[in-house]
Design a protein around this motif. Structure first.
Motif, PDB file in Angstrom:
ATOM      1  N   GLU A   2       0.826  -1.217   0.000  1.00 16.84           N
ATOM      2  CA  GLU A   2       0.000   0.000   0.000  1.00 16.84           C
ATOM      3  C   GLU A   2       0.859   1.265   0.000  1.00 16.84           C
ATOM      4  N   LEU A   3       1.910   1.278   0.810  1.00 17.24           N
ATOM      5  CA  LEU A   3       2.783   2.455   0.855  1.00 17.24           C
ATOM      6  C   LEU A   3       3.486   2.679  -0.480  1.00 17.24           C
ATOM      7  N   ARG A   4       3.843   1.601  -1.121  1.00 23.38           N
ATOM      8  CA  ARG A   4       4.512   1.728  -2.427  1.00 23.38           C
ATOM      9  C   ARG A   4       3.612   2.439  -3.430  1.00 23.38           C
ATOM     10  N   GLU A   5       2.320   2.183  -3.338  1.00 19.94           N
ATOM     11  CA  GLU A   5       1.357   2.843  -4.220  1.00 19.94           C
ATOM     12  C   GLU A   5       1.121   4.304  -3.818  1.00 19.94           C
ATOM     13  N   LEU A   6       1.170   4.578  -2.524  1.00 17.75           N
ATOM     14  CA  LEU A   6       0.890   5.928  -2.027  1.00 17.75           C
ATOM     15  C   LEU A   6       2.058   6.887  -2.216  1.00 17.75           C
ATOM     16  N   ASP A   7       3.249   6.454  -1.817  1.00 16.69           N
ATOM     17  CA  ASP A   7       4.383   7.369  -1.798  1.00 16.69           C
ATOM     18  C   ASP A   7       5.677   6.560  -1.684  1.00 16.69           C
ATOM     19  N   GLN A   8       6.548   6.705  -2.648  1.00 18.06           N
ATOM     20  CA  GLN A   8       7.760   5.903  -2.673  1.00 18.06           C
ATOM     21  C   GLN A   8       8.722   6.233  -1.537  1.00 18.06           C
ATOM     22  N   VAL A   9       8.759   7.491  -1.126  1.00 15.75           N
ATOM     23  CA  VAL A   9       9.634   7.861  -0.001  1.00 15.75           C
ATOM     24  C   VAL A   9       9.130   7.189   1.280  1.00 15.75           C
ATOM     25  N   ALA A  10       7.835   7.220   1.493  1.00 15.27           N
ATOM     26  CA  ALA A  10       7.262   6.558   2.671  1.00 15.27           C
ATOM     27  C   ALA A  10       7.515   5.058   2.613  1.00 15.27           C
ATOM     28  N   TYR A  11       7.428   4.494   1.416  1.00 13.77           N
ATOM     29  CA  TYR A  11       7.705   3.069   1.235  1.00 13.77           C
ATOM     30  C   TYR A  11       9.130   2.738   1.682  1.00 13.77           C
ATOM     31  N   VAL A  12      10.102   3.533   1.240  1.00 13.30           N
ATOM     32  CA  VAL A  12      11.497   3.282   1.604  1.00 13.30           C
ATOM     33  C   VAL A  12      11.694   3.491   3.101  1.00 13.30           C
ATOM     34  N   ARG A  13      11.065   4.511   3.657  1.00 16.99           N
ATOM     35  CA  ARG A  13      11.153   4.738   5.114  1.00 16.99           C
ATOM     36  C   ARG A  13      10.657   3.513   5.878  1.00 16.99           C
ATOM     37  N   PHE A  14       9.463   3.055   5.502  1.00 17.00           N
ATOM     38  CA  PHE A  14       8.872   1.906   6.194  1.00 17.00           C
ATOM     39  C   PHE A  14       9.733   0.667   5.995  1.00 17.00           C
ATOM     40  N   ALA A  15      10.146   0.428   4.763  1.00 19.98           N
ATOM     41  CA  ALA A  15      10.957  -0.756   4.457  1.00 19.98           C
ATOM     42  C   ALA A  15      12.258  -0.746   5.246  1.00 19.98           C
ATOM     43  N   SER A  16      12.854   0.419   5.417  1.00 15.99           N
ATOM     44  CA  SER A  16      14.138   0.486   6.118  1.00 15.99           C
ATOM     45  C   SER A  16      14.009   0.055   7.571  1.00 15.99           C
ATOM     46  N   VAL A  17      12.873   0.343   8.182  1.00 15.61           N
ATOM     47  CA  VAL A  17      12.642  -0.072   9.568  1.00 15.61           C
ATOM     48  C   VAL A  17      12.148  -1.512   9.602  1.00 15.61           C
ATOM     49  N   TYR A  18      11.152  -1.798   8.789  1.00 12.12           N
ATOM     50  CA  TYR A  18      10.533  -3.125   8.779  1.00 12.12           C
ATOM     51  C   TYR A  18      11.537  -4.214   8.416  1.00 12.12           C
ATOM     52  N   GLN A  19      12.385  -3.936   7.433  1.00  8.11           N
ATOM     53  CA  GLN A  19      13.353  -4.935   6.988  1.00  8.11           C
ATOM     54  C   GLN A  19      14.713  -4.763   7.664  1.00  8.11           C
ATOM     55  N   SER A  20      14.792  -3.844   8.610  1.00  9.21           N
ATOM     56  CA  SER A  20      16.017  -3.611   9.398  1.00  9.21           C
ATOM     57  C   SER A  20      17.249  -3.400   8.518  1.00  9.21           C
ATOM     58  N   PHE A  21      17.166  -2.395   7.641  1.00  9.32           N
ATOM     59  CA  PHE A  21      18.322  -2.076   6.812  1.00  9.32           C
ATOM     60  C   PHE A  21      19.516  -1.814   7.717  1.00  9.32           C
ATOM     61  N   GLU A  22      20.643  -2.377   7.356  1.00  2.98           N
ATOM     62  CA  GLU A  22      21.840  -2.208   8.171  1.00  2.98           C
ATOM     63  C   GLU A  22      22.914  -1.377   7.505  1.00  2.98           C
ATOM     64  N   VAL A  30      20.013   1.546  -1.377  1.00  8.81           N
ATOM     65  CA  VAL A  30      20.274   1.664  -2.813  1.00  8.81           C
ATOM     66  C   VAL A  30      19.530   0.571  -3.576  1.00  8.81           C
ATOM     67  N   THR A  31      19.595  -0.640  -3.083  1.00  6.77           N
ATOM     68  CA  THR A  31      18.911  -1.758  -3.741  1.00  6.77           C
ATOM     69  C   THR A  31      17.405  -1.503  -3.812  1.00  6.77           C
ATOM     70  N   THR A  32      16.826  -1.054  -2.721  1.00  3.09           N
ATOM     71  CA  THR A  32      15.383  -0.787  -2.691  1.00  3.09           C
ATOM     72  C   THR A  32      15.016   0.325  -3.669  1.00  3.09           C
ATOM     73  N   ILE A  33      15.819   1.365  -3.707  1.00  2.00           N
ATOM     74  CA  ILE A  33      15.546   2.486  -4.621  1.00  2.00           C
ATOM     75  C   ILE A  33      15.715   2.039  -6.069  1.00  2.00           C
ATOM     76  N   GLN A  34      16.715   1.217  -6.343  1.00  2.00           N
ATOM     77  CA  GLN A  34      16.897   0.699  -7.701  1.00  2.00           C
ATOM     78  C   GLN A  34      15.713  -0.158  -8.124  1.00  2.00           C
ATOM     79  N   GLU A  35      15.184  -0.944  -7.204  1.00  2.00           N
ATOM     80  CA  GLU A  35      14.010  -1.766  -7.506  1.00  2.00           C
ATOM     81  C   GLU A  35      12.809  -0.882  -7.854  1.00  2.00           C
ATOM     82  N   LEU A  36      12.624   0.197  -7.087  1.00  2.00           N
ATOM     83  CA  LEU A  36      11.532   1.125  -7.377  1.00  2.00           C
ATOM     84  C   LEU A  36      11.721   1.761  -8.747  1.00  2.00           C
TER      85      LEU A  36
END
Length: 94
Positions: free
Chosen positions: A57-77, A83-89
């Motif tokens: 849902e966030l990916r559809e709403l706003d890509q910045v919010a998607y990356v923010r959420f993904a960084s916490v949810y997926q525990s980016f280290e 970079v990988t997530t942004i490249q995928e988008l």
């Protein structure tokens, strides 16, 4: 875990802070998430599944919010995961 729509809304609002997404858009996304889980065959769902649906849902709403959420949810280290997530988008938009 038992599904908690208030936690979902709170997490989405944090990811969407200061982004150009209306409250109505968020409400519609939350409604779609709620409907998905109300129709889910199991009363309890994994946090992984909740996170995946919220990310969709966030990916559809706003890509910045998607990356923010993904960084916490997926525990980016590291920055490579951002970079990988942004490249995928970016590749999905082509």
């Amino acid at each position: 875990m038992e599904f908690d729509i208030d936690k979902v809304r709170s997490s989405m609002n944090i990811a969407l802070r200061k982004r150009p997404v209306s409250r109505d858009q968020v409400d519609c996304a939350v409604s779609r998430i709620l409907e998905f889980f109300l129709n889910h065959p199991h009363k309890e769902v994994s946090s992984y599944e909740v996170g995946q649906v919220v990310m969709k849902e966030l990916r559809e709403l706003d890509q910045v919010a998607y990356v923010r959420f993904a960084s916490v949810y997926q525990s980016f280290e590291d920055i490579a995961q951002f970079v990988t997530t942004i490249q995928e988008l970016s590749s999905d938009e082509r």
